[in-house]
Design a protein around this motif. Structure first.
Motif, PDB file in Angstrom:
ATOM      1  N   SER A 196       0.854  -1.187   0.000  1.00 21.86           N
ATOM      2  CA  SER A 196       0.000   0.000   0.000  1.00 21.86           C
ATOM      3  C   SER A 196       0.896   1.244   0.000  1.00 21.86           C
ATOM      4  O   SER A 196       1.942   1.264   0.650  1.00 21.86           O
ATOM      5  N   GLU A 197       0.453   2.258  -0.703  1.00 24.61           N
ATOM      6  CA  GLU A 197       1.224   3.512  -0.755  1.00 24.61           C
ATOM      7  C   GLU A 197       1.477   4.101   0.625  1.00 24.61           C
ATOM      8  O   GLU A 197       2.502   4.734   0.855  1.00 24.61           O
ATOM      9  N   GLU A 198       0.555   3.914   1.545  1.00 20.21           N
ATOM     10  CA  GLU A 198       0.682   4.495   2.876  1.00 20.21           C
ATOM     11  C   GLU A 198       1.849   3.901   3.664  1.00 20.21           C
ATOM     12  O   GLU A 198       2.399   4.559   4.551  1.00 20.21           O
ATOM     13  N   HIS A 199       2.228   2.674   3.367  1.00 22.02           N
ATOM     14  CA  HIS A 199       3.296   2.014   4.126  1.00 22.02           C
ATOM     15  C   HIS A 199       4.673   2.598   3.821  1.00 22.02           C
ATOM     16  O   HIS A 199       5.544   2.616   4.696  1.00 22.02           O
ATOM     17  N   ALA A 200       4.896   3.068   2.610  1.00 23.79           N
ATOM     18  CA  ALA A 200       6.223   3.571   2.225  1.00 23.79           C
ATOM     19  C   ALA A 200       6.628   4.812   3.029  1.00 23.79           C
ATOM     20  O   ALA A 200       7.722   4.823   3.615  1.00 23.79           O
ATOM     21  N   PRO A 201       5.806   5.864   3.095  1.00 25.81           N
ATOM     22  CA  PRO A 201       6.226   7.023   3.894  1.00 25.81           C
ATOM     23  C   PRO A 201       6.332   6.702   5.387  1.00 25.81           C
ATOM     24  O   PRO A 201       7.187   7.247   6.084  1.00 25.81           O
ATOM     25  N   ALA A 202       5.487   5.793   5.875  1.00 26.42           N
ATOM     26  CA  ALA A 202       5.570   5.404   7.287  1.00 26.42           C
ATOM     27  C   ALA A 202       6.904   4.710   7.565  1.00 26.42           C
ATOM     28  O   ALA A 202       7.551   4.968   8.589  1.00 26.42           O
ATOM     29  N   PHE A 203       7.336   3.841   6.651  1.00 28.70           N
ATOM     30  CA  PHE A 203       8.628   3.173   6.782  1.00 28.70           C
ATOM     31  C   PHE A 203       9.761   4.199   6.757  1.00 28.70           C
ATOM     32  O   PHE A 203      10.667   4.154   7.579  1.00 28.70           O
ATOM     33  N   LYS A 204       9.668   5.138   5.814  1.00 27.87           N
ATOM     34  CA  LYS A 204      10.700   6.172   5.718  1.00 27.87           C
ATOM     35  C   LYS A 204      10.747   7.014   6.996  1.00 27.87           C
ATOM     36  O   LYS A 204      11.831   7.296   7.518  1.00 27.87           O
ATOM     37  N   ASP A 205       9.604   7.410   7.497  1.00 25.95           N
ATOM     38  CA  ASP A 205       9.556   8.202   8.729  1.00 25.95           C
ATOM     39  C   ASP A 205      10.211   7.459   9.892  1.00 25.95           C
ATOM     40  O   ASP A 205      10.888   8.064  10.725  1.00 25.95           O
ATOM     41  N   GLN A 206      10.020   6.155   9.950  1.00 28.69           N
ATOM     42  CA  GLN A 206      10.551   5.376  11.060  1.00 28.69           C
ATOM     43  C   GLN A 206      12.051   5.086  10.933  1.00 28.69           C
ATOM     44  O   GLN A 206      12.761   5.053  11.925  1.00 28.69           O
ATOM     45  N   TRP A 207      12.563   4.884   9.703  1.00 27.21           N
ATOM     46  CA  TRP A 207      13.925   4.391   9.534  1.00 27.21           C
ATOM     47  C   TRP A 207      14.922   5.353   8.906  1.00 27.21           C
ATOM     48  O   TRP A 207      16.130   5.137   9.010  1.00 27.21           O
TER      49      TRP A 207
END
Length: 112
Positions: A28-39
């Motif tokens: 899902s598109e939403e997972h990519a920015p969340a991953f970036k924000d976290q890592w």
């Protein structure tokens, strides 16, 4: 788990080490920015490399597009299990060959 369907960590020519970058396709598109924000810019203290992670969005998007990109670059080293990408479809781990079959891309597989 469940947020990505493709993870590929390219290996060196002899297969002994990774090339220090990876490709992840999120479901899902939403997972990519969340991953970036976290890592992004985090350090993995348990690893030898001391550089922080540099997370960026890839030019290639989607499972099928990533499989096609990988198929273009397929080499003999990738036949080794430890050099294969992790591919998950419908909750099942697939080999590269199986994923190419499922996504309808195997018929044009480059032979080595």
């Amino acid at each position: 788990i469940g947020t990505f369907d493709f993870l590929y960590l390219p290996r060196s020519g002899n297969g002994q080490t990774n090339l220090t970058y990876a490709f992840i396709n999120f479901v899902s598109e939403e997972h990519a920015p969340a991953f970036k924000d976290q890592w992004h810019k985090k350090r993995l203290t348990q690893l030898v490399a001391r550089k922080p992670l540099n997370i960026s969005f890839g030019d290639v998007q989607g499972l099928r597009a990533n499989l096609m990109q990988l198929k273009k670059k397929k080499n003999r080293l990738m036949e080794a299990r430890q050099c294969q990408p992790i591919i998950i479809k419908h909750g099942q781990n697939l080999t590269l060959e199986q994923a190419l079959d499922v996504c309808g891309t195997r018929s044009t597989l480059i032979s080595l």
